[in-house]
Design a protein around this motif. Structure first.
Motif, short mmCIF file in Angstrom:
data_model
loop_
_atom_site.label_atom_id
_atom_site.label_comp_id
_atom_site.label_asym_id
_atom_site.label_seq_id
_atom_site.Cartn_x
_atom_site.Cartn_y
_atom_site.Cartn_z
N ASP A 83 -10.49 1.21 -5.67
CA ASP A 83 -11.34 0.59 -4.65
C ASP A 83 -10.53 -0.19 -3.62
N CYS A 84 -9.56 -0.93 -4.09
CA CYS A 84 -8.79 -1.80 -3.18
C CYS A 84 -7.81 -1.02 -2.30
N THR A 85 -7.54 0.23 -2.64
CA THR A 85 -6.70 1.05 -1.77
C THR A 85 -7.51 1.67 -0.62
N LYS A 86 -8.81 1.73 -0.77
CA LYS A 86 -9.63 2.37 0.27
C LYS A 86 -10.53 1.40 1.03
N ILE A 87 -10.69 0.18 0.51
CA ILE A 87 -11.58 -0.80 1.15
C ILE A 87 -10.79 -2.03 1.54
N ASN A 88 -11.00 -2.49 2.76
CA ASN A 88 -10.34 -3.70 3.24
C ASN A 88 -11.26 -4.90 3.00
N TYR A 89 -11.16 -5.46 1.81
CA TYR A 89 -12.02 -6.58 1.45
C TYR A 89 -11.68 -7.82 2.26
N HIS A 90 -12.68 -8.69 2.44
CA HIS A 90 -12.52 -9.88 3.27
C HIS A 90 -11.92 -11.06 2.51
N TYR A 91 -11.92 -11.02 1.19
CA TYR A 91 -11.36 -12.13 0.43
C TYR A 91 -9.84 -11.93 0.26
N ASN A 92 -9.15 -13.00 -0.15
CA ASN A 92 -7.71 -12.94 -0.33
C ASN A 92 -7.30 -12.35 -1.68
N ARG A 93 -7.91 -12.87 -2.73
CA ARG A 93 -7.56 -12.38 -4.06
C ARG A 93 -8.61 -12.85 -5.07
N GLY A 94 -8.71 -12.09 -6.17
CA GLY A 94 -9.66 -12.46 -7.20
C GLY A 94 -9.08 -12.36 -8.59
N PRO A 216 -16.74 -26.37 8.12
CA PRO A 216 -16.36 -25.45 7.03
C PRO A 216 -15.10 -25.92 6.30
N PHE A 217 -14.99 -25.49 5.08
CA PHE A 217 -13.78 -25.74 4.31
C PHE A 217 -12.75 -24.67 4.66
N ALA A 218 -11.48 -25.00 4.54
CA ALA A 218 -10.42 -24.05 4.88
C ALA A 218 -10.15 -23.07 3.74
N LYS A 219 -10.26 -23.55 2.49
CA LYS A 219 -9.94 -22.71 1.33
C LYS A 219 -11.00 -22.90 0.26
N GLU A 238 -17.33 -12.34 3.81
CA GLU A 238 -17.47 -12.01 5.24
C GLU A 238 -18.23 -13.10 5.98
N VAL A 239 -19.28 -13.61 5.37
CA VAL A 239 -20.07 -14.69 5.98
C VAL A 239 -19.23 -15.96 6.09
N LEU A 240 -18.48 -16.27 5.05
CA LEU A 240 -17.65 -17.48 5.06
C LEU A 240 -16.58 -17.42 6.15
N LEU A 241 -15.96 -16.26 6.32
CA LEU A 241 -14.94 -16.12 7.37
C LEU A 241 -15.51 -16.36 8.75
#
Length: 259
Positions: A83-94, A216-219, A238-241
């Protein structure tokens, strides 16, 4: 036990709770004993939060795992899941604790839909055991539980992500802002949808509470119970960004496999 007798015992307990403290708590434990979050049986010994024989039932995610979402991988040389090779997720890491298999699925279903809130003690304990260091290193300003729609919250009586976030936050000293994100649309259950339907289902489902939009908070770190395709976490990110958050991480109780 006859119903009237049980009611009498509960009434006596309620009247005397301020007088007899721990003794009354023990009475309540016997009337409503905690059940194991793994097997569902009454826990023995009672002071435990999981049956000793059930401790290693759930599959803890170990290396190799995806550098983006934390899903387990088959090959050591892999860095990212499919999934992560084909989708550009908006979060940094999980980060995620357990593989979402039939045992974990049953436990979480009982937790959410059968009011087994006591399961959260075990869940939180295990998250902190494996990921406390990572959470402290990331040092998010706040923990944000993925919200439920108000109708579902009223029906269930609690938000499972909020329970997890509060337990984590209390341990590591990070505040929880449970109303930072709002679920403004009542969506269909994600588990019944394919990837495209999931994304469509969540379009416009979340928004930032207007009370926080100007500061907003930065992190931040999102908290949820299940990560499958990542559609829910990504919709929140996406909404948070869009409102000025710079870095978004997540911690999840369980996650699907990356292959």
């Amino acid at each position: 036990m006859h119903y009237d007798t049980l009611c009498c015992i509960i009434s006596i307990y309620t009247v005397n709770i301020s007088k007899r403290g721990e003794e009354n708590i023990r009475i309540l434990d016997y009337l409503y004993p905690s059940r194991c979050p793994v097997c569902g049986d009454i826990i023995s010994p009672r002071q435990h939060i999981v049956c000793p024989g059930c401790v290693n039932t759930f599959q803890v995610i170990k290396e190799p795992k995806c550098l983006k979402c934390g899903k387990p991988l088959e090959q050591e040389e892999q860095e990212y899941c499919f999934d992560c090779t084909k989708i550009n997720y908006h979060y940094n890491r999980g980060y995620a604790l357990w593989v979402y298999d039939k045992n974990v699925r049953k436990s979480i279903a009982n937790f959410k839909f059968h009011n087994r809130r006591e399961y959260s003690k075990y869940y939180i304990q295990e998250i902190l055991h494996y990921y406390k260091k990572e959470i402290i290193t990331i040092s998010p300003e706040v923990l944000i539980p993925v919200p439920l729609h108000k109708s579902k919250l009223k029906e269930r009586g609690f938000n499972q992500a909020d329970l997890l976030a509060r337990g984590i936050g209390e341990s590591v000293g990070i505040p929880v802002v449970e109303d930072y994100l709002m679920r403004c649309n009542k969506t269909k259950a994600q588990k019944r949808l394919n990837d495209r339907e999931r994304a469509k289902n969540l379009y416009g489902a979340f928004e930032v509470n207007p009370s926080y939009s100007t500061a907003p908070f930065a992190k931040v770190m999102l908290v949820d119970d299940i990560y499958t395709t990542g559609s829910t976490i990504d919709a929140c990110a996406e909404v948070l960004l869009r409102t000025g958050v710079k870095e978004i991480y997540f911690i999840s109780l369980s996650i699907g496999k990356g292959y």
